[in-house]
Design an enzyme around this catalytic site. Sequence first.
Site: not given
Length: 413
Positions: A81, A83, A143, A178-179, A383
């Site tokens: 992903h 994002d 991520d 996705e997040e 994150h």
Amino acid sequence: MKYEKLLPRFLEYVKVNTRSDENSTTTPSTQALVEFAHKMGEDMKALGLKDVHYLESNGYVIGTIPANTDKKVRKIGLLAHLDTADFNAEGVNPQILENYDGESVIQLGDTEFTLDPKDFPNLKNYKGQTLVHTDGTTLLGSDDKSGVAEIMTLADYLLNINPDFEHGEIRVGFGPDEEIGVGADKFDVADFDVDFAYTVDGGPLGELQYETFSAAGAVIEFQGKNVHPGTAKNMMVNALQLAIDYHNALPEFDRPEKTEGREGFFHLLKLDGTPEEARAQYIIRDHEEGKFNERKALMQEIADKMNAELGQNRVKPVIKDQYYNMAQIIEKDMSIIDIAKKAMENLDIAPIIEPIRGGTDGSKISFMGLPTPNLFAGGENMHGRFEFVSVQTMEKAVDTLLEIIRLNNEVAK
């Protein structure tokens, strides 16, 4: 460096702000994600991928690495992903620390923040490795831009560096959001057209995940009756107090901060309001289907009991399923787990097969009919400002993908 362009790709990608927006009503959630997907499409074409196309319907950019073998082998899909999570992603300034000694405190730029092995003992696993970390003001974006860079490096290897490496058809897909939990909602399995896939969206070296939470979201509306507090006795119904009472009726120890492993939870995300009306937002998580359903039922039962005691319908829950434990699908054919496990073992990587205390795009895609477990991409402390990734782990992620492809050549379709 084993893959010369892996780190430069990663550094380029993380500097682009692709933070998704949970309040958006569009797909993708931001224009930056649209632009980054188109940029990735151009990069894919430059590497030699075929049939590169952007799907307006879901924000995915898709491309194909054509087969170079006459063997009838299964088609593999690789997904990541674009994002990043809900943390500052503007002005990402990655820092490179070579030959980390495994014990020193790492200063994050000019900020007061540090990566200290006392707080982050996982740092001790990276002695002698090259780490990429933040300057303390943003997240890193490993991520899942680690996964994006690893898949692109794999494509470059197969198409340009070692085109004689035998493989069947491989499809590559990069998607948005996705997040914020909606990235795979509109995924087009028919367009992707593979036999099985992997998301390259995991954490440390060796992660191999096919069991996720089942997930639901709950919004509880509380209707109060506000009167002057000086004359409120036997008249006022404080909506905020109703929200507090509701929350306190949930199991005290079924919270994220008090659970681990296969234990599920209720998580209060947001609570706001006035004495007249209030609103609480929760997520519900569990690995086991029965317990997941019991948790949803409990939230309704608490509301029903409170309403009965109040004599009025003042507590109104709305509970919606979000995704389900993809093990229900993947356990029907464990060959794609076995091949990934064997690939890691062949590379002297110890597979870490544990339930994900979360979900992936693969959770939803698996229930669309395409089994899609999750492979490690390398990120740690994701994150936030303490995020870092090892270049050597990223290289081993590419190695693992190559070995999966090699082993797949031995399996007839």
